[in-house]
Design a protein around this motif. Structure first.
Motif, short mmCIF file in Angstrom:
data_model
loop_
_atom_site.label_atom_id
_atom_site.label_comp_id
_atom_site.label_asym_id
_atom_site.label_seq_id
_atom_site.Cartn_x
_atom_site.Cartn_y
_atom_site.Cartn_z
N CYS A 239 -29.91 -10.90 -26.09
CA CYS A 239 -29.30 -11.95 -25.15
C CYS A 239 -29.63 -13.32 -25.66
CB CYS A 239 -30.06 -12.13 -23.44
SG CYS A 239 -30.01 -10.24 -22.55
N THR A 240 -28.37 -14.00 -26.28
CA THR A 240 -29.48 -15.59 -26.62
C THR A 240 -28.82 -16.64 -26.12
OG1 THR A 240 -27.51 -14.17 -28.38
CG2 THR A 240 -27.75 -16.56 -28.52
N ASP A 241 -29.85 -17.47 -25.70
CA ASP A 241 -29.87 -19.06 -25.03
C ASP A 241 -28.64 -19.53 -26.24
OD1 ASP A 241 -30.12 -21.16 -24.24
OD2 ASP A 241 -32.22 -22.02 -24.62
N ASP A 242 -27.43 -20.15 -24.82
CA ASP A 242 -26.39 -20.85 -24.87
C ASP A 242 -25.66 -22.25 -24.80
OD1 ASP A 242 -23.39 -20.01 -26.42
OD2 ASP A 242 -22.88 -20.73 -24.88
N GLY A 243 -27.23 -22.75 -24.80
CA GLY A 243 -27.38 -24.25 -24.17
C GLY A 243 -26.59 -23.67 -22.52
N ALA A 244 -27.13 -25.87 -22.59
CA ALA A 244 -27.06 -26.21 -21.22
C ALA A 244 -26.79 -25.65 -19.80
CB ALA A 244 -25.84 -26.76 -21.68
N GLY A 245 -27.71 -24.12 -20.15
CA GLY A 245 -28.07 -23.53 -18.96
C GLY A 245 -27.88 -22.30 -19.42
N ARG A 246 -26.71 -21.74 -20.27
CA ARG A 246 -26.37 -20.74 -20.22
C ARG A 246 -26.96 -19.87 -20.89
NH1 ARG A 246 -22.21 -25.06 -21.82
NH2 ARG A 246 -22.88 -24.17 -23.51
N LEU A 259 -20.90 -14.59 -20.37
CA LEU A 259 -21.92 -15.32 -20.80
C LEU A 259 -22.19 -16.21 -18.83
CD1 LEU A 259 -22.65 -17.99 -22.71
CD2 LEU A 259 -19.99 -18.96 -22.08
N TYR A 260 -23.09 -16.15 -18.62
CA TYR A 260 -23.95 -16.20 -17.88
C TYR A 260 -24.44 -18.33 -17.45
CZ TYR A 260 -24.65 -11.73 -16.21
OH TYR A 260 -24.11 -10.08 -16.95
N LEU A 261 -24.05 -19.00 -16.28
CA LEU A 261 -24.84 -20.05 -15.76
C LEU A 261 -25.13 -19.80 -14.65
CD1 LEU A 261 -25.42 -22.81 -16.61
CD2 LEU A 261 -22.88 -22.86 -15.64
N ARG A 262 -26.19 -20.29 -14.03
CA ARG A 262 -27.02 -20.45 -12.37
C ARG A 262 -26.69 -21.93 -12.21
NH1 ARG A 262 -31.76 -18.11 -10.11
NH2 ARG A 262 -29.98 -15.98 -10.22
N ARG A 263 -25.40 -22.05 -11.05
CA ARG A 263 -25.01 -23.58 -10.75
C ARG A 263 -25.65 -23.81 -9.06
NH1 ARG A 263 -19.82 -26.83 -12.12
NH2 ARG A 263 -19.72 -28.09 -9.64
N ALA A 264 -26.77 -24.56 -9.03
CA ALA A 264 -27.14 -25.10 -7.58
C ALA A 264 -27.43 -23.02 -7.17
CB ALA A 264 -26.10 -25.15 -6.73
N ASP A 265 -26.66 -22.65 -5.81
CA ASP A 265 -27.16 -21.37 -5.55
C ASP A 265 -25.75 -20.61 -5.96
OD1 ASP A 265 -29.50 -22.05 -4.05
OD2 ASP A 265 -28.41 -22.46 -2.02
#
Length: 302
Positions: A239-246, A259-265
């Motif tokens: 797992c790698t921090d991809d920046g901008a919350g990804r 590639l994961y991103l949490r956007r609000a809910d």
């Protein structure tokens, strides 16, 4: 020897020039009368004055036609009587004007006909005059052309009233429906969609697919990759921090990136092969937005 037609000994070219002269005269007259009426009634604000002016111009047209009939006695049987040319001029004026009004009413509903409006409007005058020409052929031709013109007047308004079909209504908005701008060479296509997930496949003819999946955040707020990224020596994932919350999760054994991103809910993940440039998936997550109506018709079930 000159070519003649019928007992009157009238050349066909004489008839054509006679009708062409009437058509040209009435083209100019209908142009003047139409502009007088619209300018006075709509811009000048007086309908009564507009009607009076047009009636005066019609009387002028009648006078010019009477002079033309008197000068062409062999082409107009009625002028053989003492006041025949006046009867002929009155018939051409009245019948021609009735036809001209019908043509103008139909043609004005088709904006594409505005450039041929006045030549078309003058045609009924020439067709009426052709009814009085000696010989059966001119009268038969006039009746046939008048019938064709009447048929066209019936068809034109129907086409004018037809409106282009309205686009199909967009499906009901989906609470999970998010898409990103397709990377160059990719085309979004629908995937699995239900109450808990919205999926879009980005397909390319030259590269493996990228799959975008949107889920609701679980009640405990845990992230879907936390168990994968636990520090266990036996795992094949990193797992790698991809920046901008990804967060980029790479499974070396399966040969996949997620590639994961949490956007609000919402939890959004872009899945793709390790042979695919991660920049393509990043551009999708960076440009996430709700669907347009056209996209909803394509990507959402009907």
């Amino acid at each position: 020897m000159a070519q003649t037609d019928g007992p009157e000994g009238i050349r066909p070219t004489q008839r054509l020039w006679h009708l062409a002269g009437i058509w040209a005269l009435c083209t100019a007259a209908t142009f003047v009368m139409s502009n007088t009426f619209f300018a006075t009634a709509f811009w000048g604000g007086s309908l009564a004055v507009a009607i009076l002016l047009v009636l005066a111009e019609l009387l002028g047209l009648y006078g010019l036609l009477a002079m033309l009939g008197r000068a062409n006695r062999e082409l107009v049987p009625l002028p053989r009587g003492r006041r025949g040319h006046h009867q002929w001029a009155a018939a051409v004026t009245l019948l021609g004007t009735a036809g001209a009004i019908a043509v103008q009413a139909a043609a004005l509903r088709r904006i594409g006909l505005i450039f041929v409006l006045f030549p078309l409007t003058a045609l009924p005058y020439a067709l009426t005059a052709a009814l009085f020409l000696p010989g059966r052929a001119p009268r038969s031709t006039s009746v046939a052309l008048s019938a064709a013109l009447a048929l066209a007047l019936g068809v034109l308004p129907r086409f004018a009233d037809e409106e282009p079909p309205a686009p199909a209504p967009a499906p009901k908005p989906h609470p999970l429906a998010l898409v990103g701008r397709p990377p160059h060479g990719y085309q979004p296509t629908p995937g699995l969609t239900n109450d808990t997930v919205f999926t879009t496949h980005y397909r390319s003819a030259t590269a493996p697919d990228i799959t975008l999946r949107v889920n609701r955040v679980p009640a405990d707020r845990t992230r879907p990759y936390e168990s994968i990224c636990a520090h266990r020596p036996q795992t094949t994932a990193t797992c790698t921090d991809d920046g901008a919350g990804r967060t980029l999760v790479t499974d070396r054994k399966a040969g996949t990136h997620e590639l994961y991103l949490r956007r609000a809910d919402l939890d959004v993940v872009a899945s793709f092969r390790t042979t695919t440039d991660p920049a393509a998936a990043r551009s999708i997550l960076t440009t996430l937005r709700p669907l347009t109506d056209d996209e909803a018709r394509t990507l959402l079930p009907g």
